[in-house]
Design a protein around this motif. Sequence first.
Motif, PDB file in Angstrom:
ATOM      1  N   LEU A 120      61.563  22.975  66.050  1.00  7.66           N
ATOM      2  CA  LEU A 120      60.515  22.584  65.107  1.00  7.66           C
ATOM      3  C   LEU A 120      61.084  21.722  63.980  1.00  7.66           C
ATOM      4  N   PRO A 155      56.244  18.711  71.480  1.00 10.87           N
ATOM      5  CA  PRO A 155      57.615  18.930  71.923  1.00 10.87           C
ATOM      6  C   PRO A 155      58.097  17.758  72.776  1.00 10.87           C
ATOM      7  N   CYS A 167      53.675  24.076  66.866  1.00 11.26           N
ATOM      8  CA  CYS A 167      53.635  22.633  67.139  1.00 11.26           C
ATOM      9  C   CYS A 167      52.219  22.095  66.947  1.00 11.26           C
TER      10      CYS A 167
END
Length: 192
Positions: A142, A47, A40
């Motif tokens: 993702l 997230p 990330c």
Amino acid sequence: MASTHDPRSINRIPYLKSTIEKLAEKQMKNGLHVRFLENCLEDDLVPSRLRLKLKIHIGNDETSKYFQESIDSLLKKVSLEICDRLKEVHQRRAIKLGNELEEHRDELKSIIKGNTGIFDEELLKKTESKKEKLMACPIAKLQKLNKERNNDTGQQETIALQITNEKSKRSNQKPKESAKADKFVVSKQNVK
């Protein structure tokens, strides 16, 4: 350390095996969290559960839009910092679990005189099997975050285009308004 003749140490073997399995699974899960958060951060994604949001309404003009964009940018920076700190927490936890795991494995080895090969292989198979199942979730997350970012980028481009269109409309209107004002002044002069 207990000897192999000690009945208490032999009775401890099932407990140690169970504890080692649980610790290995927890360590693996923390490792997956670390990897997900690293991905990330590399992709500049936050997230969804770590995303900070704050909507400030101060009007419907360009200034309020730019202000909200600056707030969103600040919140994203803070969210990414939180993401980085959470990654560090999971890393420390994985290291701690690894140390506990080694202590229990050493104790088990001392009880069964170092013959843990079969148990180690079974443990690795179980852990890897669970890891493969669990890895699908972070990959999907993702992909979803990348899709959301692409949609957000498209929306931002649309908003930027709308703002540009509004500006061009206003810039086109200003000369007309000033021309009307000039005509009014001219007509007043004609009246005099």
